[in-house]
Design an enzyme around this catalytic site. Structure first.
Site, PDB file in Angstrom:
ATOM      1  N   HIS A 188       0.838  -1.190   0.000  1.00  0.00           N
ATOM      2  CA  HIS A 188       0.000   0.000   0.000  1.00  0.00           C
ATOM      3  C   HIS A 188       0.874   1.241   0.000  1.00  0.00           C
ATOM      4  CE1 HIS A 188      -3.795  -2.050   0.805  1.00  0.00           C
ATOM      5  NE2 HIS A 188      -3.075  -2.896   1.533  1.00  0.00           N
ATOM      6  N   CYS A 225      -0.450   2.245  -4.301  1.00  0.00           N
ATOM      7  CA  CYS A 225      -1.336   3.352  -4.614  1.00  0.00           C
ATOM      8  C   CYS A 225      -0.551   4.651  -4.528  1.00  0.00           C
ATOM      9  CB  CYS A 225      -2.487   3.416  -3.615  1.00  0.00           C
ATOM     10  SG  CYS A 225      -3.649   2.074  -3.806  1.00  0.00           S
TER      11      CYS A 225
END
Ligand code: NAG
Ligand code: NAG
Length: 433
Positions: A145, A186
């Protein structure tokens, strides 16, 4: 005559240099930053990449792997000891030599391993670090992430300014010849956009632009088995079977146009490859469409996708209800989390309402000098509001960065944050993923 020989000899030297297998002086550092079965895909990507490196001829002694290692024998894993990176794929966990696991996966350890700070790794994991010099080709691949200006590790974040400081120190100390860095996360572009200088012999490719999420891939069975950008570059490598790193170092253009759900970005030194690179675009026209049989999920939604799948598969009424309650709680907590950040923006713009919508809605480009302010806000959030495991908030942190960029009332927000968070903490009883 001698001149001709000299020229031919010179050509031979040049030619030999060009085809010398890069693998003889290459190092690879492979890092999965997450844990938890719903994050299966990151460790699956990293295991797969280990075999790609071996197939390209990098010896195991020159590959360092950091992964939490809670997937293969996770109670949720229907095939204990097996990790796959595509449906019905081979076991990519087999044979992977992991150097650092569990809580040894910290941003500081990552930077120390990368920069070859051997003394600092003594007594941790295998203690190995990248032993590079000015002739070394370095490859670093990170999957996890991310948020604005940050990449996640299991208990902490690596911030873009700290990464860049280490990279520039490595540059000064001549710790590499060529350096290729792939990042699956991301908003991964925000780690480098406007932060990494151009002429550094570092070439970076990120799965996503600075303001968008990256995508989980092969999500049919609830948890995603891979991520789109990662799967595409590795499946491309698997199909090439060339045995030299030459193609590996020159595959950018292919990978960039193959990814369908996010906008692959490149940063740093474009002169490393012979190919002419198309510029970064926000909305390129894609060369391929998503294959109909691949289920893809935005990384931001992968945890809920997994939970919904578990609910639909459960045959136990009580268990089903328990999972449904958990899902409802998380959905509710996300809404409260959105409101929390609205209140933060209000507190920071009490005297400058005009920039309020800009702060809330735009993911502005970062500058390295805002990081002290940004880190202060993040630290306060973590201390008084919600801990690192609450991954949902990653997608709101750009608002903190915006507040620092526009120099609105940072002090007021710092002052009010504990009180604002108190009521939200009472109302939110689950980990917000
Ligand atoms: C995987 O294997 C199963 C059982 O052999 C088969 O039914 C399924 O179609 C296969 N899926 C893919 C994507 O190949
Ligand atoms: C190596 O790591 C240690 C501990 O993290 C740190 O104190 C030291 O400054 C580092 N050395 C270099 C050369 O960066």
């Amino acid at each position: 005559m001698w001149q001709t020989v000299a020229v031919i000899a010179g050509l031979l030297v040049t030619f030999t240099a060009a085809i010398t297998p890069l693998e003889t002086n290459s190092w690879a550092l492979l890092v999965a930053g997450s844990n938890g079965y719903y994050n299966y895909r990151h460790q699956a990507d990293i295991c797969h990449s280990y075999h790609v490196m071996i197939n390209e001829g990098i010896p195991a002694e020159k590959i360092i792997v950091m992964m939490y290692n809670d997937i293969a024998y996770n109670t949720d894993n229907p095939t204990p000891g097996v990790i796959i990176n595509k449906p019905n794929g081979t076991n990519v966990y087999a044979g992977v030599k992991i150097d650092y696991t569990g809580d040894d996966l910290t941003p500081q350890n990552f930077l120390n391993i990368l920069s070859g700070n051997k003394t600092s790794m003594k007594g941790i994991g295998t203690g190995r670090d990248i032993e590079s010099d000015e002739n070394t080709n370095l490859f670093v691949y990170f999957a996890d992430h991310g948020g604005t200006g940050m990449l996640c590790f299991p208990n902490d974040n690596l911030m873009a300014d700290d990464l860049e400081n280490t990279l520039s120190q490595m540059r000064r100390k001549k710790k590499y010849d060529k350096f290729i860095f792939y990042v699956e996360a991301c908003e991964s572009g925000s780690m480098f956009d406007n932060i990494l200088p151009e002429h550094t012999d570092i070439f970076v490719m990120t799965a996503a632009a600075r303001d968008e999420s990256s995508w989980g891939w092969y999500c049919d069975d609830g948890t995603c088995l891979g991520d789109e950008f990662s799967v595409r570059w590795m499946e491309h490598m698997d199909s090439e079977k060339t045995g030299t790193l030459e193609t590996f170092f020159h595959q950018y253009q292919h990978v960039r146009t193959a990814v369908t759900k996010s906008h692959v970005q490149v940063y740093g030194d474009f002169s490393l490859g012979p190919e002419e690179l198309t510029p970064n675009k926000k909305h390129p026209t894609y060369s391929e469409t998503v294959p109909g049989d691949v289920v893809s999920v935005s990384s931001r939604e992968a945890a809920l996708h997994y939970l919904r799948h578990k609910i639909s598969k459960s045959n136990d009424v009580a268990e089903k209800q328990k999972l449904q309650n958990k899902l409802d709680e998380i959905v509710k907590a996300r809404k409260l989390g959105d409101q929390l950040f609205d209140e933060f923006v209000m507190a920071a713009t009490a005297n400058s309402p005009k920039v309020r919508s800009l702060i809330s809605e735009e993911k502005l480009g970062l500058r390295k000098d805002i990081f002290p302010c940004y880190k202060k806000l993040l630290h306060r959030f973590r201390t008084f509001c919600f801990g690192h495991e609450n991954e949902y908030f990653l997608q709101h942190f750009y608002k903190f960065a915006n507040i620092c960029l526009l120099s609105t009332d940072v002090d007021n927000l710092l002052r009010e944050m504990p009180a604002i968070c108190k009521s939200h903490r009472a109302a939110i009883k689950v980990t917000v993923v």
